[in-house]
Motif scaffolding. Structure first.
Motif, PDB file in Angstrom:
ATOM      1  N   ALA A  15      64.063-129.995  81.658  1.00 48.19           N
ATOM      2  CA  ALA A  15      62.901-130.154  80.776  1.00 48.19           C
ATOM      3  C   ALA A  15      63.256-129.799  79.344  1.00 48.19           C
ATOM      4  O   ALA A  15      62.830-130.472  78.390  1.00 48.19           O
ATOM      5  N   MET A  16      64.066-128.763  79.164  1.00 52.69           N
ATOM      6  CA  MET A  16      64.493-128.382  77.819  1.00 52.69           C
ATOM      7  C   MET A  16      65.408-129.443  77.208  1.00 52.69           C
ATOM      8  O   MET A  16      65.350-129.703  76.002  1.00 52.69           O
ATOM      9  N   VAL A  17      66.266-130.051  78.037  1.00 52.46           N
ATOM     10  CA  VAL A  17      67.086-131.168  77.558  1.00 52.46           C
ATOM     11  C   VAL A  17      66.185-132.263  77.004  1.00 52.46           C
ATOM     12  O   VAL A  17      66.428-132.818  75.929  1.00 52.46           O
ATOM     13  N   GLY A  18      65.118-132.578  77.739  1.00 54.24           N
ATOM     14  CA  GLY A  18      64.221-133.641  77.301  1.00 54.24           C
ATOM     15  C   GLY A  18      63.528-133.335  75.989  1.00 54.24           C
ATOM     16  O   GLY A  18      63.432-134.201  75.097  1.00 54.24           O
ATOM     17  N   VAL A  19      63.040-132.107  75.825  1.00 52.38           N
ATOM     18  CA  VAL A  19      62.356-131.743  74.581  1.00 52.38           C
ATOM     19  C   VAL A  19      63.338-131.769  73.408  1.00 52.38           C
ATOM     20  O   VAL A  19      63.022-132.267  72.323  1.00 52.38           O
ATOM     21  N   ALA A  20      64.542-131.223  73.620  1.00 51.19           N
ATOM     22  CA  ALA A  20      65.547-131.233  72.551  1.00 51.19           C
ATOM     23  C   ALA A  20      65.959-132.660  72.195  1.00 51.19           C
ATOM     24  O   ALA A  20      66.173-132.984  71.016  1.00 51.19           O
ATOM     25  N   TRP A  21      66.085-133.508  73.207  1.00 53.30           N
ATOM     26  CA  TRP A  21      66.390-134.926  72.987  1.00 53.30           C
ATOM     27  C   TRP A  21      65.347-135.548  72.066  1.00 53.30           C
ATOM     28  O   TRP A  21      65.666-136.220  71.078  1.00 53.30           O
ATOM     29  N   PRO A  57      55.290-122.713  61.610  1.00 53.99           N
ATOM     30  CA  PRO A  57      54.101-121.885  61.856  1.00 53.99           C
ATOM     31  C   PRO A  57      53.918-121.541  63.335  1.00 53.99           C
ATOM     32  O   PRO A  57      53.518-120.426  63.673  1.00 53.99           O
ATOM     33  N   VAL A  58      54.224-122.492  64.213  1.00 53.72           N
ATOM     34  CA  VAL A  58      54.015-122.247  65.640  1.00 53.72           C
ATOM     35  C   VAL A  58      55.038-121.251  66.184  1.00 53.72           C
ATOM     36  O   VAL A  58      54.774-120.555  67.159  1.00 53.72           O
ATOM     37  N   LEU A  59      56.209-121.161  65.549  1.00 50.75           N
ATOM     38  CA  LEU A  59      57.175-120.145  65.964  1.00 50.75           C
ATOM     39  C   LEU A  59      56.569-118.753  65.909  1.00 50.75           C
ATOM     40  O   LEU A  59      56.870-117.891  66.740  1.00 50.75           O
ATOM     41  N   PHE A  60      55.697-118.505  64.918  1.00 57.18           N
ATOM     42  CA  PHE A  60      55.077-117.198  64.786  1.00 57.18           C
ATOM     43  C   PHE A  60      54.033-116.959  65.882  1.00 57.18           C
ATOM     44  O   PHE A  60      53.663-115.819  66.141  1.00 57.18           O
ATOM     45  N   LEU A  61      53.555-118.031  66.504  1.00 60.67           N
ATOM     46  CA  LEU A  61      52.532-117.908  67.537  1.00 60.67           C
ATOM     47  C   LEU A  61      53.085-118.017  68.951  1.00 60.67           C
ATOM     48  O   LEU A  61      52.469-117.526  69.898  1.00 60.67           O
ATOM     49  N   ALA A  62      54.236-118.657  69.102  1.00 63.46           N
ATOM     50  CA  ALA A  62      54.743-118.957  70.447  1.00 63.46           C
ATOM     51  C   ALA A  62      55.073-117.698  71.235  1.00 63.46           C
ATOM     52  O   ALA A  62      54.883-117.654  72.456  1.00 63.46           O
ATOM     53  N   GLY A  63      55.572-116.656  70.556  1.00 58.17           N
ATOM     54  CA  GLY A  63      55.880-115.423  71.274  1.00 58.17           C
ATOM     55  C   GLY A  63      54.650-114.797  71.885  1.00 58.17           C
ATOM     56  O   GLY A  63      54.645-114.419  73.072  1.00 58.17           O
ATOM     57  N   VAL A  75      56.179-123.645  78.486  1.00 60.25           N
ATOM     58  CA  VAL A  75      57.127-124.756  78.569  1.00 60.25           C
ATOM     59  C   VAL A  75      56.411-126.029  79.011  1.00 60.25           C
ATOM     60  O   VAL A  75      56.726-127.123  78.542  1.00 60.25           O
ATOM     61  N   ARG A  76      55.468-125.910  79.930  1.00 61.39           N
ATOM     62  CA  ARG A  76      54.682-127.084  80.316  1.00 61.39           C
ATOM     63  C   ARG A  76      54.013-127.710  79.098  1.00 61.39           C
ATOM     64  O   ARG A  76      54.025-128.935  78.912  1.00 61.39           O
ATOM     65  N   LEU A  77      53.396-126.858  78.274  1.00 62.29           N
ATOM     66  CA  LEU A  77      52.727-127.360  77.072  1.00 62.29           C
ATOM     67  C   LEU A  77      53.729-128.039  76.149  1.00 62.29           C
ATOM     68  O   LEU A  77      53.469-129.121  75.619  1.00 62.29           O
ATOM     69  N   GLY A  78      54.901-127.416  75.966  1.00 64.87           N
ATOM     70  CA  GLY A  78      55.912-128.019  75.117  1.00 64.87           C
ATOM     71  C   GLY A  78      56.374-129.368  75.630  1.00 64.87           C
ATOM     72  O   GLY A  78      56.557-130.313  74.858  1.00 64.87           O
ATOM     73  N   ALA A  79      56.568-129.491  76.944  1.00 67.93           N
ATOM     74  CA  ALA A  79      57.008-130.759  77.524  1.00 67.93           C
ATOM     75  C   ALA A  79      55.950-131.848  77.350  1.00 67.93           C
ATOM     76  O   ALA A  79      56.282-132.997  77.004  1.00 67.93           O
ATOM     77  N   LEU A  80      54.688-131.516  77.559  1.00 70.14           N
ATOM     78  CA  LEU A  80      53.622-132.503  77.403  1.00 70.14           C
ATOM     79  C   LEU A  80      53.480-132.933  75.937  1.00 70.14           C
ATOM     80  O   LEU A  80      53.241-134.112  75.647  1.00 70.14           O
ATOM     81  N   LEU A  81      53.644-131.981  75.031  1.00 72.10           N
ATOM     82  CA  LEU A  81      53.583-132.335  73.613  1.00 72.10           C
ATOM     83  C   LEU A  81      54.764-133.206  73.207  1.00 72.10           C
ATOM     84  O   LEU A  81      54.621-134.108  72.370  1.00 72.10           O
ATOM     85  N   SER A  82      55.940-132.954  73.789  1.00 70.29           N
ATOM     86  CA  SER A  82      57.099-133.795  73.493  1.00 70.29           C
ATOM     87  C   SER A  82      56.868-135.227  73.959  1.00 70.29           C
ATOM     88  O   SER A  82      57.194-136.190  73.243  1.00 70.29           O
ATOM     89  N   LEU A  83      56.300-135.386  75.159  1.00 69.88           N
ATOM     90  CA  LEU A  83      55.981-136.722  75.662  1.00 69.88           C
ATOM     91  C   LEU A  83      54.944-137.394  74.760  1.00 69.88           C
ATOM     92  O   LEU A  83      55.082-138.580  74.408  1.00 69.88           O
ATOM     93  N   THR A  84      53.920-136.643  74.373  1.00 69.22           N
ATOM     94  CA  THR A  84      52.902-137.198  73.474  1.00 69.22           C
ATOM     95  C   THR A  84      53.513-137.622  72.147  1.00 69.22           C
ATOM     96  O   THR A  84      53.191-138.685  71.599  1.00 69.22           O
ATOM     97  N   SER A  85      54.405-136.778  71.618  1.00 62.33           N
ATOM     98  CA  SER A  85      55.054-137.094  70.350  1.00 62.33           C
ATOM     99  C   SER A  85      55.801-138.416  70.413  1.00 62.33           C
ATOM    100  O   SER A  85      55.664-139.268  69.522  1.00 62.33           O
ATOM    101  N   THR A  86      56.586-138.612  71.455  1.00 64.69           N
ATOM    102  CA  THR A  86      57.393-139.834  71.523  1.00 64.69           C
ATOM    103  C   THR A  86      56.517-141.063  71.745  1.00 64.69           C
ATOM    104  O   THR A  86      56.831-142.151  71.255  1.00 64.69           O
ATOM    105  N   PHE A 112      57.168-124.373  71.084  1.00 59.38           N
ATOM    106  CA  PHE A 112      56.668-123.848  72.354  1.00 59.38           C
ATOM    107  C   PHE A 112      57.740-123.839  73.436  1.00 59.38           C
ATOM    108  O   PHE A 112      57.834-122.904  74.234  1.00 59.38           O
ATOM    109  N   ALA A 113      58.560-124.871  73.467  1.00 62.13           N
ATOM    110  CA  ALA A 113      59.441-125.045  74.624  1.00 62.13           C
ATOM    111  C   ALA A 113      60.730-124.254  74.556  1.00 62.13           C
ATOM    112  O   ALA A 113      61.201-123.754  75.584  1.00 62.13           O
ATOM    113  N   PHE A 114      61.331-124.106  73.395  1.00 58.93           N
ATOM    114  CA  PHE A 114      62.708-123.628  73.345  1.00 58.93           C
ATOM    115  C   PHE A 114      62.842-122.149  73.688  1.00 58.93           C
ATOM    116  O   PHE A 114      63.591-121.760  74.578  1.00 58.93           O
ATOM    117  N   THR A 115      62.127-121.286  72.972  1.00 58.35           N
ATOM    118  CA  THR A 115      62.268-119.858  73.238  1.00 58.35           C
ATOM    119  C   THR A 115      61.710-119.501  74.611  1.00 58.35           C
ATOM    120  O   THR A 115      62.333-118.761  75.374  1.00 58.35           O
TER     121      THR A 115
END
Length: 417
Positions: A15-21, A57-63, A75-86, A112-115
């Motif tokens: 999943a992280m590969v996909g978001v980074a891609w 800005p979201v980096l300050f909130l993700a923790g 991570v689920r949220l990050g993956a869904l946002l990545s799909l929405t983005s593309t 959201f996804a990386f850290t």
């Protein structure tokens, strides 16, 4: 015969590969948009800079979000946002303005996804050798960051629908990896811990002498060095690569990144013998890479590009690891996430360096501005030496920040107009 089960850490890693891609697939496609939609350099710069506006800005909130809701939901949220983005960026095949919200969502997804993904992989890697979780997270993000531009550039160069097909391939990838990751169990959220912790936007460690002198002066070169490699190197040889512009840009981006990843083990070893040594090595590499860019701009020699890209990528890798080592040394346990967010914000200032260089590149002649820029990392050396003389706090942090790789995908490409 039953198929062997996919290990939980591998599901998260994919999943992280996909978001980074998805975060890094856009830059090699810029020649396509420039040729088709006649985008101005300002438009192109805005499309890439807006990624940072979503990410920082979201980096300050993700923790805090991860503490409250757990890494699984984050991570689920990050993956869904990545799909929405593309999917949003697919609309760029019809209307180029949709690339702006698409890039913004990609930045939010990355934050959201990386850290949280790196933390989750470490948590499910119990029983493995020490450091396995961190190495797995690093490999996952590196694979995504490198594969994204390489594949997108090749698809755009040699297959039909260059402004659509790369995104469709990523959407299919995200559907698959998100489905694999969805069923992995996660630790319980720690809402009580989040409620007890005050996350300062500017923590006390960020106001210390060691951070202000030992990190702030050079932090923009973490992204500044690879950004110049991603953008100006293809631009200064544009007349010689007109037939393969997208593939060439993707290849240069992949080479810069892989050099930065390859040098990180050396950077960690240097970091154990003294921060000043790695600091000087990273700044020297950045300066040498910029000087190499100036030579390439002066001669137009395509053969110089690989060597210059490797040097610039090495500077990125060395300085990135140094920054996280410094954050790790300085941060109290309760302010680690806030301090690393400050460091990331400083590094993202580097995405503006190619744009600033373009302001002084009269008629697309980058040689003189690049030579001046090559001197700037050297000016940070004495300040960094002063900062390194201040002893860091010695309390060991709860989480090793050097285990979390950074995303170099946000940069501002320039074209020779």
């Amino acid at each position: 015969m039953a198929r062997p089960a996919v290990h939980p850490w591998l599901r998260i890693a994919l999943a992280m590969v996909g978001v980074a891609w998805g975060a890094n697939q856009f830059p090699p496609l810029i020649p396509v948009y420039r040729a088709r939609d006649h985008l101005t350099p300002a438009s192109v710069t805005g499309m890439l800079a807006i990624y940072g506006l979503g990410l920082v800005p979201v980096l300050f909130l993700a923790g805090s979000f991860t503490h409250r809701y757990g890494p699984r939901r984050t991570v689920r949220l990050g993956a869904l946002l990545s799909l929405t983005s593309t999917l949003v960026m697919c609309a760029g095949d019809i209307q180029a303005w949709t690339l702006y919200p698409g890039r913004f969502l990609a930045g939010v997804a990355s934050a959201f996804a990386f850290t949280a993904g790196s933390l989750w992989i470490r948590q499910v890697s119990h029983g493995a050798a020490a450091g396995s979780g961190a190495r797995r997270a690093t490999v996952a993000l590196s694979a995504g960051f490198g594969a994204g531009p390489l594949v997108a550039g090749a698809v755009a160069q040699w297959l039909p629908a260059p402004a659509l097909l790369p995104y469709l391939l990523h959407a299919v990838l995200m559907l698959g990896v998100t489905g694999l990751m969805w069923g992995v169990s996660g630790p319980a959220p720690t809402a009580s811990a989040a409620a007890r912790t005050t996350h300062e936007l500017i923590p006390a460690a960020a106001r210390s002498r060691r951070f202000l002198l030992g990190v702030v002066p050079w932090a923009p070169w973490v992204f500044g060095a690879p950004t110049v490699g991603f953008t100006i190197l293809p631009a200064v040889v544009a007349n010689h690569i007109s037939g393969i512009a997208a593939a060439f840009a993707g290849g240069v981006a992949g080479l810069v990144l892989m050099a930065g990843i390859a040098v990180q083990p050396l950077a960690r070893r240097l970091g154990t013998t003294g921060a000043l040594r790695i600091r000087v090595a990273g700044l020297l590499a950045a300066a040498a890479g910029l000087a190499g860019c100036a030579l390439t701009a002066s001669t137009g020699e395509v053969a110089l590009v690989p060597a210059v890209a490797i040097v610039l990528g090495s500077g990125y890798g060395l300085l990135f690891v140094l920054g996280l080592l410094e954050v790790e040394r300085l941060a109290e346990a309760h302010e680690a996430s806030s301090l690393v967010a400050c460091f990331y914000a400083l590094t993202y200032l580097g995405i503006a360096i190619p744009f600033l260089l373009s302001l002084f590149a009269a008629g697309g002649r980058y040689t003189a501005p690049l030579l001046v820029a090559a001197l700037l990392p050297l000016l940070a050396v004495p300040l960094a030496a002063l900062g390194s003389r201040t002893p860091p706090q010695t309390q060991p942090p709860a989480v090793r920040l050097t285990d979390v790789p950074v995303d170099p995908s946000s940069y501002c490409p320039l074209d020779r107009s």
